[in-house]
Design a protein around this motif. Structure first.
Motif, PDB file in Angstrom:
ATOM      1  N   ILE A 148      41.419  38.783  37.303  1.00 57.36           N
ATOM      2  CA  ILE A 148      41.454  37.320  37.208  1.00 57.36           C
ATOM      3  C   ILE A 148      42.365  36.815  36.085  1.00 57.36           C
ATOM      4  O   ILE A 148      43.076  35.826  36.250  1.00 57.36           O
ATOM      5  CB  ILE A 148      40.017  36.772  37.078  1.00 57.36           C
ATOM      6  CG1 ILE A 148      39.315  36.949  38.432  1.00 57.36           C
ATOM      7  CG2 ILE A 148      40.001  35.305  36.656  1.00 57.36           C
ATOM      8  CD1 ILE A 148      37.849  36.742  38.439  1.00 57.36           C
ATOM      9  N   GLU A 158      35.838  27.772  34.341  1.00 54.81           N
ATOM     10  CA  GLU A 158      36.143  28.146  35.725  1.00 54.81           C
ATOM     11  C   GLU A 158      36.489  29.630  35.822  1.00 54.81           C
ATOM     12  O   GLU A 158      36.038  30.330  36.741  1.00 54.81           O
ATOM     13  CB  GLU A 158      37.306  27.298  36.253  1.00 54.81           C
ATOM     14  CG  GLU A 158      37.722  27.607  37.692  1.00 54.81           C
ATOM     15  CD  GLU A 158      36.601  27.431  38.704  1.00 54.81           C
ATOM     16  OE1 GLU A 158      36.588  28.197  39.693  1.00 54.81           O
ATOM     17  OE2 GLU A 158      35.730  26.554  38.506  1.00 54.81           O
ATOM     18  N   GLN A 159      37.281  30.123  34.872  1.00 49.05           N
ATOM     19  CA  GLN A 159      37.632  31.552  34.867  1.00 49.05           C
ATOM     20  C   GLN A 159      36.395  32.423  34.658  1.00 49.05           C
ATOM     21  O   GLN A 159      36.219  33.446  35.329  1.00 49.05           O
ATOM     22  CB  GLN A 159      38.669  31.836  33.779  1.00 49.05           C
ATOM     23  CG  GLN A 159      40.073  31.366  34.130  1.00 49.05           C
ATOM     24  CD  GLN A 159      41.035  31.498  32.969  1.00 49.05           C
ATOM     25  OE1 GLN A 159      40.665  31.267  31.810  1.00 49.05           O
ATOM     26  NE2 GLN A 159      42.271  31.868  33.265  1.00 49.05           N
ATOM     27  N   ARG A 207      34.455  32.627  37.820  1.00 47.87           N
ATOM     28  CA  ARG A 207      35.105  33.521  38.788  1.00 47.87           C
ATOM     29  C   ARG A 207      34.885  34.986  38.410  1.00 47.87           C
ATOM     30  O   ARG A 207      34.646  35.831  39.276  1.00 47.87           O
ATOM     31  CB  ARG A 207      36.603  33.210  38.862  1.00 47.87           C
ATOM     32  CG  ARG A 207      36.929  31.909  39.579  1.00 47.87           C
ATOM     33  CD  ARG A 207      38.408  31.592  39.482  1.00 47.87           C
ATOM     34  NE  ARG A 207      39.229  32.626  40.115  1.00 47.87           N
ATOM     35  CZ  ARG A 207      40.514  32.834  39.833  1.00 47.87           C
ATOM     36  NH1 ARG A 207      41.119  32.094  38.908  1.00 47.87           N
ATOM     37  NH2 ARG A 207      41.191  33.779  40.461  1.00 47.87           N
ATOM     38  N   SER A 262      31.234  35.797  39.161  1.00 54.34           N
ATOM     39  CA  SER A 262      31.041  35.838  40.611  1.00 54.34           C
ATOM     40  C   SER A 262      31.602  37.128  41.206  1.00 54.34           C
ATOM     41  O   SER A 262      30.967  37.762  42.059  1.00 54.34           O
ATOM     42  CB  SER A 262      31.717  34.624  41.248  1.00 54.34           C
ATOM     43  OG  SER A 262      31.595  34.670  42.649  1.00 54.34           O
TER      44      SER A 262
END
Length: 233
Positions: A110, A140-141, A144, A147
């Motif tokens: 990522i 947000e990172q 991610r 997740s």
């Protein structure tokens, strides 16, 4: 196994009846602290006495010290003993160590492959991972990253450990801390097709055993070095 050495207050003694000491065994199932992973705990005992193992440290390639506290009786040099690792605690540490490998792979996917590990601490169901990166990760990172890791946990990827030469590990693309001095033969831990690292630590047999990972903090610890702390289980 055989108890071949007892060190108390810096001196070698023939037996221990009370207090703390460091024991050396002819062979040991205990994992000594290394590679960011804390050492095993457990018990060393026989019919004459029992000691609780508080920590395990490696002095060199040959000598592993078990820091113990006597619980009852006495233990004597050259006697036969049972060395019993706290399996529940080791499993909790293995969960965190396997999760650390998933974290590094997710960070590289990522944030980019410039991410390089600069340190780690693997404990019971918690981990700390330091890595090179120039700026803070956004919310947000981090979402991610979390997740992706939990997706790989749910996929229950198989974990294999294989011994090979350092050269072969490098050719296969295994990630390693190459400033570390490795032996000619190294252990490569592979998690599905997602992660491959040179590692001497303890791991699970599949990612589903981790349960879930939750990042609790992301911070700067030095110029260009970030730290992520997370809980698993």
């Amino acid at each position: 196994t055989t108890l071949i050495g007892i060190i108390k207050e810096g001196k070698e003694v023939e037996k221990i009846k009370e207090g703390e000491a460091k024991l050396i065994l002819l062979s040991t199932p205990f994992y000594s602290e290394g590679g960011g992973q804390i050492g095993d705990r457990g018990k060393i005992f026989n019919e004459a006495g029992c000691a609780e193992v508080l920590d395990t440290q490696r002095i060199d390639d040959e000598i592993i010290l078990h820091r113990v506290r006597m619980l009852k009786g006495e233990l004597e040099k050259a006697s036969r003993v049972v060395a019993e690792v706290d399996k529940k605690r080791r499993k909790a540490i293995a969960r965190a160590h396997t999760a650390t490998h998933l974290l590094q792979a997710a960070l590289r996917e990522i944030l980019g492959e410039t991410v390089k590990q600069s340190g780690s601490l693997v404990g019971e169901d918690r981990l700390r991972f330091d890595f090179s990166y120039s700026s803070p990760s956004s919310d947000e990172q981090l979402k991610r990253i979390t997740s992706l890791i939990n997706e790989k946990i749910r996929e229950n990827l198989s974990i294999t450990v294989k011994e090979m030469s350092l050269k072969e590990a490098q050719e296969k693309g295994a990630i390693a801390l190459f400033e570390t001095k490795y032996k000619e033969k190294v252990r490569v831990v592979t998690i599905g097709k997602f992660s491959q690292e040179v590692c001497g630590g303890t791991h699970l047999s599949s990612t589903g055993e981790i349960g879930i990972l939750r990042i609790i903090s992301e911070s700067s610890i030095a110029s260009g070095i970030r730290r992520i702390e997370a809980l698993v289980g």
